[in-house]
Design an enzyme around this catalytic site. Structure first.
Site, PDB file in Angstrom:
ATOM      1  N   CYS A  78       0.836  -1.125   0.228  1.00  0.00           N
ATOM      2  CA  CYS A  78       0.010  -0.188   0.019  1.00  0.00           C
ATOM      3  C   CYS A  78       0.910   1.216   0.021  1.00  0.00           C
ATOM      4  O   CYS A  78       1.305   1.665  -1.031  1.00  0.00           O
ATOM      5  CB  CYS A  78      -0.887  -0.221   1.193  1.00  0.00           C
ATOM      6  N   HIS A 170      -3.465  -5.157   1.773  1.00  0.00           N
ATOM      7  CA  HIS A 170      -2.612  -5.328   3.007  1.00  0.00           C
ATOM      8  C   HIS A 170      -2.670  -6.878   3.306  1.00  0.00           C
ATOM      9  O   HIS A 170      -3.703  -7.309   3.978  1.00  0.00           O
ATOM     10  CB  HIS A 170      -3.554  -4.696   4.075  1.00  0.00           C
ATOM     11  N   GLU A 172      -1.211  -8.312   5.543  1.00  0.00           N
ATOM     12  CA  GLU A 172      -1.013  -8.516   7.061  1.00  0.00           C
ATOM     13  C   GLU A 172      -2.149  -8.472   8.017  1.00  0.00           C
ATOM     14  O   GLU A 172      -2.163  -8.762   8.963  1.00  0.00           O
ATOM     15  CB  GLU A 172       0.198  -7.349   7.541  1.00  0.00           C
TER      16      GLU A 172
HETATM   17  N1  GLN Z   1      -3.737   6.314   0.904  1.00  0.00           N
HETATM   18  C1  GLN Z   1      -2.422   5.962   1.532  1.00  0.00           C
HETATM   19  C2  GLN Z   1      -1.357   7.024   0.887  1.00  0.00           C
HETATM   20  O1  GLN Z   1      -1.486   7.525  -0.375  1.00  0.00           O
HETATM   21  C3  GLN Z   1      -1.990   4.728   1.511  1.00  0.00           C
HETATM   22  C4  GLN Z   1      -3.212   3.987   2.276  1.00  0.00           C
HETATM   23  C5  GLN Z   1      -2.541   2.642   3.112  1.00  0.00           C
HETATM   24  O2  GLN Z   1      -1.375   2.335   3.279  1.00  0.00           O
HETATM   25  N2  GLN Z   1      -3.313   1.981   3.631  1.00  0.00           N
HETATM   26  O3  GLN Z   1      -0.256   6.983   1.273  1.00  0.00           O
END
Ligand code: GLN
Length: 194
Positions: A78, A170, A172
């Site tokens: 992410c 994610h 995890e």
């Molecule tokens: N929206 C976050 C970003 O742009 C990422 C979201 C996440 O890591 N769950 O950094």
């Protein structure tokens, strides 16, 4: 085998727990001198602008880039995916910039900030993988050295470029450890070559 979890901000504990469940030694890293000792690193989800600013301020970005150049596997989930990307649409935030992908942040829209989707990921076997997306980014385009590992509604959500692995979801946050095991295999392969 020692795998580090970047411990600046975000979903750190859950990654540590998932790696421990897979039976590897895990270290929470936040100081420069800790990186040299690692065989691999996970950059967790969180807020990529915040993590990036701190990486830059404390000079940790250079240490991570050093690991990548040495060939050590790094997995960005992410926000970690965003930080590894070469380019983020419409943003000039700090990036590690090591993976040949262009990313759109928060690409799934507000009203669907969080959702789960069963994905078919050939590298993980036949059983569908339940992916958790939280304000997730999308990979808009990939370079020729990048292998697409997973798509969701036709959009790229996981990819690999040599020793770099990224997922918009994610791993995890589920009990399914297959993504972590896939990464651990990358680390094993790297160690065997040393
Ligand atoms: N929206 C976050 C970003 O742009 C990422 C979201 C996440 O890591 N769950 O950094």
């Amino acid at each position: 085998m020692k795998i580090g979890v970047l411990c600046i901000q975000g979903a750190v504990r859950e990654h540590v727990a998932a790696l421990e469940k897979c039976g590897v030694e895990v270290i929470c890293v936040k100081r420069k001198e800790q990186f040299a000792d690692l065989d691999g690193l996970i950059i967790p989800g969180g807020e990529s602008t915040t993590i990036g600013k701190l990486l830059d301020r404390f000079g940790l970005g250079a240490s991570i880039i050093g690991m990548i150049v040495e060939g050590k596997p790094v997995y960005g989930t992410c926000a970690g995916l965003i930080l590894l990307a070469r380019k983020v649409e419409g943003s000039d935030q700090y990036l590690l910039g090591q993976m040949d992908i262009t990313v759109a942040r928060n690409a799934f829209g507000r009203q669907r900030e969080s959702f789960e989707a069963p994905l078919s990921i050939a590298s993980l076997g036949e059983e569908p993988y339940c992916a958790v997306f939280i304000r997730a980014p999308l990979i808009k385009s990939v370079g020729e050295n990048v292998e697409t590992l997973a798509t969701c509604n036709g959009e790229i959500v996981a990819a690999r470029q040599g020793n770099l692995l990224v997922s918009a979801f994610h791993p995890e946050l589920t009990d399914d450890t297959r993504m972590h095991r896939y990464f651990i295999e990358m680390v094993k392969e790297w160690k065997q070559k040393q």
